[in-house]
Enzyme design. Structure first.
Site, short mmCIF file in Angstrom:
data_model
loop_
_atom_site.label_atom_id
_atom_site.label_comp_id
_atom_site.label_asym_id
_atom_site.label_seq_id
_atom_site.Cartn_x
_atom_site.Cartn_y
_atom_site.Cartn_z
N HIS A 1 83.83 1.65 -41.19
CA HIS A 1 83.01 2.67 -40.54
C HIS A 1 83.70 3.23 -39.30
O HIS A 1 84.34 2.51 -38.54
CB HIS A 1 81.61 2.15 -40.21
N ASP B 1 85.54 -2.72 -33.24
CA ASP B 1 84.52 -2.67 -34.30
C ASP B 1 84.09 -1.21 -34.44
O ASP B 1 83.34 -0.70 -33.61
CB ASP B 1 83.36 -3.57 -33.90
N GLU C 1 77.10 3.05 -39.57
CA GLU C 1 76.94 1.61 -39.77
C GLU C 1 76.27 0.95 -38.58
O GLU C 1 75.44 0.04 -38.75
CB GLU C 1 78.30 0.97 -40.03
N GLU C 2 76.60 1.39 -37.37
CA GLU C 2 76.06 0.74 -36.18
C GLU C 2 74.55 0.91 -36.03
O GLU C 2 73.92 0.19 -35.26
CB GLU C 2 76.77 1.26 -34.92
N ASP D 1 85.23 -5.20 -41.64
CA ASP D 1 84.55 -5.11 -40.35
C ASP D 1 84.99 -6.28 -39.49
O ASP D 1 85.83 -7.09 -39.91
CB ASP D 1 83.03 -5.10 -40.55
N HIS E 1 81.14 -6.39 -29.69
CA HIS E 1 80.20 -5.45 -29.05
C HIS E 1 80.27 -5.50 -27.53
O HIS E 1 79.35 -5.06 -26.85
CB HIS E 1 78.76 -5.67 -29.54
#
Length: 391
Positions: free
Chosen positions: A72, A189, A223-224, A244, A324
């Site tokens: 993504h 990410d 995706e997030e 991922d 994250h």
């Protein structure tokens, strides 16, 4: 197995280029354009969906059962919640991340007329004013605000600059590429995953290798926020690998080197047969790997299955520390992921029945149920149980 060369310089440069493009979920047009242009440079045909998700297909020796590899291009970010009377901006997150990692972040706010730079700060940001209260204030999105680098002192001034509720905020990645091979940045990410996928694709093309079956390289844009692959798959895809991050932390088995194969996430286990195929490929190719389970994590696989796709799914990850947040990965992990994707694309089909969406029992898979045989099984039982009866 066909040998393809991994271009580490291309991997690094591609990741740097991806990180330089702001792309919070919902604000991904520019990075979709860049990815499309890069696929064009590689000589790969592709198409964009209405909103900008990307499908690229490498034709295989056979068309079915088609495979897919997905990563993504969207990232975490924020949006304007409201304009404050002190001339600052309340924010809400895009995606799931803690305001703890937003504090002190430099960022760009995009309005309909243009962009502004700023910093996300806690409400009590100065020890010279608030003393020890800066260490005891709560950590939440209600306790941070965006200070823009413009001379405004009230909500009216913000409004005059075209700033409005819902405007997108992109967080600076601040990447560092360390000589030791570590890469430190926000948004690894999943831009590190995208870079690994493009590197694998480049290697296949330059080696003039034809995949075993049609293989789709997919790039999702949401995706997030949980819906990345819900509408991007084509009906001929029988299996899909999501690429991922794998979260490294105490209690987890992920590492910042090698491949980390996700065996399950918060939505449940991944496909038994596809996952074990990846284990076999790692062992056959000498690709370092480990297995892990993620309890607070989901990927494009979940949105695909929830969207109604009847596909086998597996998760290939590169171990990231502080996911994250201020993330860190090692080049070894990204190179290992690219090698595994090449091995997968060129591997033989094991479940020929998957070429059709349904059928009878003929060719259907099976899973082992018999006890594992061991030459010293009787001796082991005697050591464990002694003279106790074993039922």
């Amino acid at each position: 197995m066909t040998q393809c060369e991994i271009d580490s310089g291309y991997l690094r440069d591609t990741l740097a280029a991806l990180l330089s493009i702001p792309s919070p979920s919902g604000y991904t047009d520019r990075i979709a354009r860049w990815c499309g242009e890069e696929l064009g440079r590689l000589g790969v045909e592709y198409e964009l969906t209405r909103r900008g998700a990307i499908r690229a297909r490498l034709k295989g020796r056979k068309a079915q059962p088609a495979r897919a590899i997905i990563s993504h291009i969207d990232t975490l970010g924020a949006q304007v919640a409201r304009l404050q009377e002190n001339g600052r901006v309340s924010v809400v997150p895009i995606g799931h991340w803690s305001s703890r990692f937003a504090e002190g972040a430099r960022c760009t706010l995009f309005t309909r007329q243009g962009s502004y730079r700023g910093t996300i700060l806690p409400l009590k940001a100065s020890g010279h004013v608030y003393g020890d209260e800066i260490d005891t204030q709560a950590t939440s999105w209600e306790h941070v605000e965006l200070r823009l680098d413009i001379a405004v002192h009230d909500a009216a001034g913000l409004h005059d600059h075209g700033i409005a509720t819902g405007d997108f905020i992109a967080i600076d990645p601040q990447p560092e590429f360390i000589e030791s091979g570590f890469i430190v940045s926000r948004h690894l990410d999943d831009k590190a995953g995208v870079a690994a996928v493009l590197t694998a694709l480049k290697a296949l093309i330059e080696a003039d290798v034809t995949p075993t079956v049609d293989t789709l390289f997919l790039f999702s844009i949401s995706e997030e926020i949980g819906v990345g692959a819900s509408s991007i798959l084509t009906h001929d895809v029988a299996s899909m690998i999501a690429v991922d991050n794998g979260a490294c932390a105490p209690g987890q088995n992920s590492r910042e080197t090698g491949v980390t194969l996700g065996m399950a996430d918060m939505t449940g286990p991944f496909d038994y047969h596809l996952t074990n195929k990846l284990v076999d490929l790692c062992e056959a190719q000498g690709i370092p790997f480990q297995r892990d389970v993620f309890r607070h994590y989901r990927s494009d696989n979940a949105s695909a299955v929830e969207g109604g796709a009847d596909v086998r799914t597996a998760l290939v990850t590169f171990g990231i520390d502080a996911s994250h947040g201020y993330e860190r990965v090692h080049m070894n992990a990204l190179q290992s992921v690219a090698r595994l994707l090449i091995a997968y694309a060129t591997s033989e089909v094991q479940i020929g029945r998957d070429a059709e969406p349904s059928g009878g029992l003929e060719g259907f898979t099976d899973q082992p149920v018999e006890p594992a045989e061991s030459e010293d099984s009787d001796e082991g039982a005697e050591r464990l149980f002694g003279d106790m009866p074993v039922s």
